[in-house]
Design an enzyme around this catalytic site. Structure first.
Site, PDB file in Angstrom:
ATOM      1  CG  PHE A 114     -69.430  58.094   9.434  1.00 65.87           C
ATOM      2  CD1 PHE A 114     -70.091  56.909   9.196  1.00 65.87           C
ATOM      3  CD2 PHE A 114     -69.140  58.919   8.357  1.00 65.87           C
ATOM      4  CE1 PHE A 114     -70.450  56.535   7.911  1.00 65.87           C
ATOM      5  CE2 PHE A 114     -69.491  58.564   7.070  1.00 65.87           C
ATOM      6  CZ  PHE A 114     -70.151  57.373   6.844  1.00 65.87           C
ATOM      7  CE  LYS A 115     -74.635  56.509   6.768  1.00 62.51           C
ATOM      8  NZ  LYS A 115     -74.026  55.423   7.585  1.00 62.51           N
ATOM      9  CG  ASP A 116     -74.655  62.391  14.055  1.00 60.72           C
ATOM     10  OD1 ASP A 116     -75.759  62.406  13.493  1.00 60.72           O
ATOM     11  OD2 ASP A 116     -74.428  61.793  15.121  1.00 60.72           O
ATOM     12  CG  LEU A 119     -76.553  63.604   7.370  1.00 58.18           C
ATOM     13  CD1 LEU A 119     -77.238  62.359   7.921  1.00 58.18           C
ATOM     14  CD2 LEU A 119     -77.387  64.192   6.226  1.00 58.18           C
TER      15      LEU A 119
END
Ligand SMILES: *Cc1c(COP(=O)(O)O)cnc(C)c1O
Length: 472
Positions: A114-116, A119
């Site tokens: 999920f960090k994509d 970011l």
């Protein structure tokens, strides 16, 4: 909109604009930036998001926070580019697990976690801000495997950033290493260190502590407390809520939690007017937040490794933003509380704080055995394969959901990212999605350095692009 630090204890706290919070990350006093007031969306504004694309909803949700840093067409362009190459048309699709129990898949970005979702936006915001200032940053980080690739994917091919990501040689998985070493962009440097993850982190700290070096290369961290990351994460709460009937219907969310960045974004969505009944913190055996909500004490224990390593955290940095609200936005009280937490391992909590925290959040924790059982049973009964982080969330969602309110469990990683745990639960290894299927055949660029600060410093000096003469 202006931003203030959670630890600013001056009578007239400094107020800064979005772009400055983006580039600073952490405040100079050690605090975290939060808006000085919350934007509020009337029901009609939320209703009008129905049928819009992910990027269109993102523009509507993020605009009030960004202020004048980007013009509306610039913001649209950044968001369209950020989500263009995601592996699913819907960007963050919803799947029904059972009646009123939904999974929101947040693993269709380039690194399958999920960090994509934040970011990919933040990397582009850095570029916009820095090119405007004719400046450049050198991003330096350490990774134990999972987060390094998301930062690399966010920084690759950016005009205004070089990235150096240190990882411990031989201590991360082949997939994790290859997600970093196969990126052929000239501004990306995955650097193996002959040491442990802690050694890598110590080197990063030493580089930041070297003031002349820090200034010469304009070091930056793009880390998980950056306000811009939170803002980009608020978006999918609106996307899910609107798809399931908000603002005319109330929804709930369960969030696999580590550093508290993801669930805090849900809290922000609720403050902005999204009707959320429950926000459920899901934790693994590192359950400091769950113990806080259930037992009423926030007490540190040593971190224990689990099957969901991205949640193996005891100090959930972003919780400070809630603490700031609980303490009546009093920077002095937050500074004192956080100092006590660091020195004694226990955060001072009043009865009133606890009552309010329990109104805001529910919680549930689940050990490795229950995680494997959840992966196995959701596969067998519902035909959906979960990664261990998402499984902790689904287990919590099943226990905490209430009748008639759709419960959305956030799936934070693709099962193929954690094949060992998944195989243990279901007996087979999940295949990588098509666009990563040839990862194990791609050419690697391997750089290995000894475990010392000087070697890394020399390497950065030799490979970072000079700060001067940046072309806009
Ligand atoms: C980072 C991460 C988490 C934890 O998110 P926080 O924002 O730190 O609470 C959960 N699952 C996965 C897969 C992650 O990468």
């Amino acid at each position: 909109m202006y931003y203030v630090s959670t630890r600013d204890n001056r009578p007239w706290p400094e107020r800064i604009e979005f772009e400055e919070t983006l580039l600073r990350g952490l405040a100079p006093d050690g605090g975290l930036y939060v808006p000085d007031q919350w934007p509020h969306f009337p029901p009609d504004y939320i209703r009008a998001m129905r049928g819009k694309s992910y990027a269109e909803i993102a523009a509507r949700v993020m605009a009030p926070f960004i202020g004048t840093a980007l013009s509306p067409p610039q913001l649209d362009r950044v968001l369209a580019a950020a989500y263009r190459d995601f592996g699913h048309e819907a960007v963050a699709p919803l799947r029904e697990i059972a009646s009123d129990l939904w999974l929101m898949e947040l693993f269709h970005g380039p690194t399958l976690a999920f960090k994509d979702y934040a970011l990919q936006v933040v990397g582009r915001l850095f570029d916009e801000a820095l090119l405007k200032r004719k400046s450049r940053v050198t991003i330096i980080g350490a990774t134990s495997g999972d987060t390094g690739s998301a930062a690399i994917e966010a920084s690759r091919d950016r005009a205004a950033a070089d990235i150096f990501m240190l990882y411990p040689v031989g201590r991360i998985s082949d997939v994790q290493r290859r997600q970093m070493t196969t990126i052929a962009s000239p501004n990306v440097h995955a650097v193996g260190i002959e040491g442990s993850f802690d050694d890598c982190q110590d080197i990063v700290k030493a580089l930041f502590a070297d003031a002349p070096f820090r200034a010469a290369f304009n070091l930056s961290a793009m880390n998980s407390i950056n306000w811009a990351r939170i803002v980009a994460q608020v978006v999918y709460y609106f996307v899910a809520g609107v798809a399931l009937g908000a603002p005319d219907r109330t929804v709930s969310f369960t969030v696999p939690t580590g550093n508290f960045g993801n669930i805090y974004a849900g809290h922000v969505a609720r403050l902005m007017g999204l009707p959320i009944e429950q926000l459920v913190i899901a934790s693994n055996r590192n359950d400091i937040l769950t113990r806080y909500i259930t037992d009423g004490t926030m007490v540190l224990r040593p971190v224990e490794p689990s099957l969901s390593p991205s949640m193996d955290i005891q100090v959930s940095s972003n919780f400070e933003r809630v603490y700031f609200e609980l303490r009546g936005r009093d920077g002095r009280a937050v500074t004192e509380g956080m100092t006590r937490f660091r020195t004694t391992g226990a955060l001072p909590v009043s009865t009133a704080d606890l009552k309010e925290a329990r109104r805001l959040f529910a919680a549930y924790s689940c050990d490795d055995e229950a995680t494997l059982a959840e992966i196995a049973s959701t596969w067998r009964k519902d035909g959906i394969l979960l990664d261990p982080h998402s499984a902790v969330g689904v287990a919590a969602a099943r226990v905490r959901r209430s009748a008639g309110v759709p419960m959305i469990a956030l799936a934070t990683a693709h099962p193929a990212k954690f094949p060992d745990a998944v195989e243990k639960a279901v007996g087979f290894r999940p295949p990588l999605p098509a666009r990563l299927a040839d990862l194990m055949q791609r050419k690697e660029r391997i750089v290995k350095l000894p475990n010392d600060v000087k070697s890394v410093q020399d390497y950065v000096r030799a490979h970072a692009r000079p700060l001067k003469g940046v072309a806009a």
